[in-house]
Each structure stands twice: as C-alpha cells, then as structure tokens.
Design a protein around this motif. Structure first.
Motif, PDB file in Angstrom:
ATOM      1  N   LEU A 198      41.924  36.126  24.765  1.00 23.75           N
ATOM      2  CA  LEU A 198      42.709  37.160  24.081  1.00 23.75           C
ATOM      3  C   LEU A 198      43.974  36.588  23.449  1.00 23.75           C
ATOM      4  CD1 LEU A 198      42.501  40.193  26.532  1.00 23.75           C
ATOM      5  CD2 LEU A 198      41.594  40.103  24.209  1.00 23.75           C
ATOM      6  N   ALA A 199      44.541  35.545  24.067  1.00 23.78           N
ATOM      7  CA  ALA A 199      45.791  34.970  23.566  1.00 23.78           C
ATOM      8  C   ALA A 199      45.596  34.194  22.264  1.00 23.78           C
ATOM      9  CB  ALA A 199      46.412  34.058  24.628  1.00 23.78           C
ATOM     10  N   ASP A 200      44.366  33.802  21.972  1.00 19.35           N
ATOM     11  CA  ASP A 200      44.071  33.038  20.756  1.00 19.35           C
ATOM     12  C   ASP A 200      43.631  34.003  19.659  1.00 19.35           C
ATOM     13  OD1 ASP A 200      43.272  31.345  18.755  1.00 19.35           O
ATOM     14  OD2 ASP A 200      42.007  30.090  20.029  1.00 19.35           O
ATOM     15  N   GLU A 201      44.510  34.206  18.679  1.00 22.15           N
ATOM     16  CA  GLU A 201      44.226  35.183  17.623  1.00 22.15           C
ATOM     17  C   GLU A 201      42.967  34.837  16.838  1.00 22.15           C
ATOM     18  OE1 GLU A 201      45.805  36.398  13.332  1.00 22.15           O
ATOM     19  OE2 GLU A 201      47.397  35.862  14.731  1.00 22.15           O
ATOM     20  N   ASN A 202      42.609  33.553  16.766  1.00 22.25           N
ATOM     21  CA  ASN A 202      41.405  33.166  16.034  1.00 22.25           C
ATOM     22  C   ASN A 202      40.154  33.815  16.613  1.00 22.25           C
ATOM     23  OD1 ASN A 202      42.729  31.446  14.187  1.00 22.25           O
ATOM     24  ND2 ASN A 202      42.807  29.824  15.714  1.00 22.25           N
ATOM     25  N   ASN A 203      40.204  34.157  17.904  1.00 18.34           N
ATOM     26  CA  ASN A 203      39.040  34.783  18.529  1.00 18.34           C
ATOM     27  C   ASN A 203      38.891  36.255  18.149  1.00 18.34           C
ATOM     28  OD1 ASN A 203      38.236  32.454  19.964  1.00 18.34           O
ATOM     29  ND2 ASN A 203      39.765  32.862  21.536  1.00 18.34           N
ATOM     30  N   TRP A 204      39.998  36.910  17.771  1.00 18.14           N
ATOM     31  CA  TRP A 204      39.940  38.347  17.485  1.00 18.14           C
ATOM     32  C   TRP A 204      39.012  38.651  16.316  1.00 18.14           C
ATOM     33  CZ3 TRP A 204      43.404  42.480  19.370  1.00 18.14           C
ATOM     34  CH2 TRP A 204      44.074  42.100  20.537  1.00 18.14           C
ATOM     35  N   LYS A 205      38.960  37.744  15.370  1.00 20.08           N
ATOM     36  CA  LYS A 205      38.092  37.955  14.209  1.00 20.08           C
ATOM     37  C   LYS A 205      36.620  37.977  14.614  1.00 20.08           C
ATOM     38  CE  LYS A 205      41.319  35.361  11.245  1.00 20.08           C
ATOM     39  NZ  LYS A 205      42.200  34.857  12.312  1.00 20.08           N
ATOM     40  N   LYS A 206      36.293  37.362  15.761  1.00 21.94           N
ATOM     41  CA  LYS A 206      34.898  37.231  16.186  1.00 21.94           C
ATOM     42  C   LYS A 206      34.353  38.506  16.817  1.00 21.94           C
ATOM     43  CE  LYS A 206      35.729  32.323  17.178  1.00 21.94           C
ATOM     44  NZ  LYS A 206      35.777  31.292  18.248  1.00 21.94           N
ATOM     45  N   TRP A 207      35.238  39.342  17.370  1.00 17.36           N
ATOM     46  CA  TRP A 207      34.734  40.509  18.094  1.00 17.36           C
ATOM     47  C   TRP A 207      35.269  41.845  17.580  1.00 17.36           C
ATOM     48  CZ3 TRP A 207      38.548  43.498  20.155  1.00 17.36           C
ATOM     49  CH2 TRP A 207      39.771  42.899  20.454  1.00 17.36           C
ATOM     50  N   TRP A 208      36.239  41.824  16.670  1.00 16.26           N
ATOM     51  CA  TRP A 208      36.821  43.077  16.191  1.00 16.26           C
ATOM     52  C   TRP A 208      35.739  43.952  15.571  1.00 16.26           C
ATOM     53  CZ3 TRP A 208      41.669  44.800  17.109  1.00 16.26           C
ATOM     54  CH2 TRP A 208      42.091  45.948  16.431  1.00 16.26           C
ATOM     55  N   PRO A 209      35.656  45.241  15.950  1.00 14.30           N
ATOM     56  CA  PRO A 209      34.590  46.114  15.421  1.00 14.30           C
ATOM     57  C   PRO A 209      34.597  46.199  13.904  1.00 14.30           C
ATOM     58  CG  PRO A 209      35.748  47.171  17.253  1.00 14.30           C
ATOM     59  CD  PRO A 209      36.529  45.933  16.903  1.00 14.30           C
ATOM     60  N   GLU A 210      33.423  46.189  13.341  1.00 15.47           N
ATOM     61  CA  GLU A 210      33.290  46.299  11.887  1.00 15.47           C
ATOM     62  C   GLU A 210      33.659  47.720  11.444  1.00 15.47           C
ATOM     63  OE1 GLU A 210      32.584  44.150   9.532  1.00 15.47           O
ATOM     64  OE2 GLU A 210      32.335  42.440  10.876  1.00 15.47           O
ATOM     65  N   THR A 211      34.543  47.814  10.467  1.00 12.56           N
ATOM     66  CA  THR A 211      34.897  49.115   9.884  1.00 12.56           C
ATOM     67  C   THR A 211      34.911  48.977   8.375  1.00 12.56           C
ATOM     68  OG1 THR A 211      37.288  48.670   9.823  1.00 12.56           O
ATOM     69  CG2 THR A 211      36.399  49.576  11.875  1.00 12.56           C
ATOM     70  N   GLY A 212      35.149  50.087   7.707  1.00 12.39           N
ATOM     71  CA  GLY A 212      35.217  50.041   6.249  1.00 12.39           C
ATOM     72  C   GLY A 212      36.486  49.381   5.747  1.00 12.39           C
ATOM     73  N   GLU A 213      37.465  49.220   6.648  1.00 14.68           N
ATOM     74  CA  GLU A 213      38.745  48.626   6.257  1.00 14.68           C
ATOM     75  C   GLU A 213      38.730  47.136   6.528  1.00 14.68           C
ATOM     76  OE1 GLU A 213      41.115  52.384   8.102  1.00 14.68           O
ATOM     77  OE2 GLU A 213      39.566  51.253   9.132  1.00 14.68           O
ATOM     78  N   LYS A 214      39.195  46.354   5.612  1.00 12.42           N
ATOM     79  CA  LYS A 214      39.164  44.899   5.728  1.00 12.42           C
ATOM     80  C   LYS A 214      40.441  44.393   6.399  1.00 12.42           C
ATOM     81  CE  LYS A 214      38.627  40.665   2.976  1.00 12.42           C
ATOM     82  NZ  LYS A 214      37.591  40.116   3.853  1.00 12.42           N
ATOM     83  N   SER A 215      40.272  43.600   7.441  1.00 14.62           N
ATOM     84  CA  SER A 215      41.426  43.004   8.115  1.00 14.62           C
ATOM     85  C   SER A 215      42.054  41.948   7.218  1.00 14.62           C
ATOM     86  CB  SER A 215      40.993  42.379   9.445  1.00 14.62           C
ATOM     87  OG  SER A 215      40.502  43.373  10.312  1.00 14.62           O
TER      88      SER A 215
END
Length: 315
Positions: A46-63
């Motif tokens: 969780l502390a590594d922000e690079n991992n968040w892109k791997k599991w963040w739920p897909e939505t219509g809004e682009k991160s």
C-alpha cells in the motif's frame, strides 16, 4: 391562499425538524474488510504508489498518471505520504473535502483487517447542509467500499504482494562441492564461470556425477570490505576436496524457493522479496540464500531469457 402558505410553512418546518433531529450527524465514514494476507507485506504494498495503478477499480474516469490522483464514482482521491501501517488519502468532490486514513491490523501471520475512515466536513446546525452532507456520506461509503474491495481481491494473491510466487519445499541437494573466495570487485560472469568450470573438472576427475545445476551466492561483506563469491555444484557422493574445492553438507530442512526470468537486477530484487517473505512470516534463516543457475549465462547473452531459481533456507 393564506391557508396554502400555512400548510407549506408547516411542511417545511416538519422537514427541517426531521433533518435536524432524525438524520444523524455524519462525522465519519468507515469501511472495514478482512483479508487473508500478511500485514507487513500489505503495508509495503500500500505504501508504494506504483502498486495502486495495478488494483484501482476501473471506472469511466481516468486517473492522472504519476500524480497520486485517482477517481471513483465522481470522487477524487489523492494519496498522501504513507506512514508505517497507514496511508492518508484526501477525498474531494466539488467543494466537498474529507481527510481519510487507511489502517491495517493483524490477527495472525496471514490474517488481518483493513480499515478506511474518512472525517466528514463540519455542518454546524444548518439543516440542508446537514442533509447534503449525509447524502454525500452514503455515496462516499459506497465508493470507499468498492475501492477497498478491489484491493482485497488483488492482495489475496501473494504473487501481487511479493512480485513472485513463493513456495516452501525440502532441501534435496545435501552434498555440495564448493569454491568460496573473497575479492575486492563485484564478481563478473567470467569470475563465476571460471569457478564453475573448475568445479566441473574436479567432479569429473573424481568419478562423481553432478545432480543439479550450479549454485551461486554472492554478497558484499562489510566487515571484510570484500565481495564473497561462492559457487557450488550438487554431487551424488561425498568427495574429499583439495586446497581450492571443499565439501559442504546441507541439512535436509525447509527452504523457500521461486523461479524467475531476467537478469542480475531482477534476481537481486526477487531475493530481497524472499527475505521479506521469510521475515514477514517470522522464519529464521540458518544458512545463506543462493541461486540455481538453470540457464548457462555465459552461453545466453540475452538476460531476459535467463531462468534462475532462488532459494532461501528457513526454520
């Protein structure tokens, strides 16, 4: 006309009183989920922000790439600086701003809880602001639960937490012929295979058989100010050795192992992950970790094609 206004006034008054007295003051929004995983591994992940892109739920809004900003159900989530065992997240939607924190709690080595709590903005005694805040809180809770559920599904797979698939086995190769040296410079492939070839020649001369691929251990020894290079080859019978080659007996105990593809940097990172796994699961190491060189590296210049098994003895 006056009667209609009076009825309207009564209805509005009832609505305001309902909001004031019946709708609870929403100070926090919380979601709690349970996970069969190791807490220290989850904390690092969780502390590594690079991992968040791997599991963040897909939505219509682009991160927003490389910004620590993510979107879900109309809410904007901005990651703060992680602390040990927690991650701060600022949540926004228009003028709405809420500070939140994700905490982890361990029950056992592979059982834990993740809690996410958001502090809602102050509403004071304004009834319609209170109603708006309450409705916003219900939407936020749904969004937070969806996000956290996405992470739970991701983190259930241990390979996601350690970037490799870790297995536990028993040591099979217990008889090793070894060359161990110290040198000032980091070992090169030429250094490694020079010693491997010496071992192969000695084993053949003694009428013994190799029972597995060559093994490698290399590390900088700070106390000695040198790099330690140890290569070994498993054999089918004990040999006496000489002034350069020695016999080493391995205890047939437990060992962690993983197979990876890639060059020296990938192997080094994987070895760190094995060490993390052992420490996370409160395992002690009675011997040095090593690599099993499945690919003949001197014959294969493409490091992406190297296959290496890494081993970490544990108690």
């Amino acid at each position: 006309m006056k009667k209609g206004l009076a009825v309207l006034f009564v209805l509005v008054s009832i609505l305001i009183l309902t909001i004031v007295f019946l709708i609870p003051k929403q100070e926090k929004v919380s979601t709690i989920l349970f996970l069969s995983a190791n807490q220290p591994a989850v904390n690092r992940n969780l502390a590594d922000e690079n991992n968040w892109k791997k599991w963040w739920p897909e939505t219509g809004e682009k991160s927003l790439e490389n910004s620590g900003t993510y979107f879900n159900n109309g809410f904007q989530y901005n990651l703060g600086t992680p602390q040990f065992g927690s991650v701060g997240v600022v949540i926004k939607k228009g003028d709405f701003v809420a500070n939140s924190i994700i905490n982890t709690f361990a029950f056992s080595t592979d059982s834990m809880m993740i809690s996410w709590t958001a502090n809602m903005p102050e509403t004071g005694k304004q009834p319609f602001r209170k109603l708006s805040n309450y409705l916003q809180a219900q939407k936020l809770k749904k969004s937070m639960n969806e996000i956290l559920s996405g992470y739970i599904n991701y983190a259930r797979n241990g390979e996601h937490l350690y970037s490799l698939n870790v297995d536990l086995a028993k040591v099979k190769d217990t008889l090793l012929m070894v060359i161990k040296t110290l040198q000032k410079q980091p070992p090169t492939q030429a250094d490694i295979y020079d010693r491997i070839n010496t071992l192969k020649k000695y084993i053949k001369q003694q009428g013994a058989l190799e029972t597995n691929h060559p093994m490698l251990h290399s590390a900088y020894v700070e106390d000695l100010g040198n790099y330690e290079l140890m290569v070994a080859i498993p054999v089918n019978k004990p040999l006496n050795g000489n002034n350069e080659v020695m016999l080493k007996r391995m205890v047939p105990g437990n060992i962690l192992f993983a197979e990876i593809n890639g060059g020296a940097a990938r192997v080094e990172e994987a070895m760190k992950q094995l060490e993390n796994y052992a420490r996370d699961h409160q395992m002690l190491s009675p011997a040095q970790p090593f690599q099993l060189l499945i690919t003949d590296r001197k014959a294969e210049p493409d490091t992406l094609k190297w296959v290496t098994q890494i081993y970490y003895p544990v108690l």
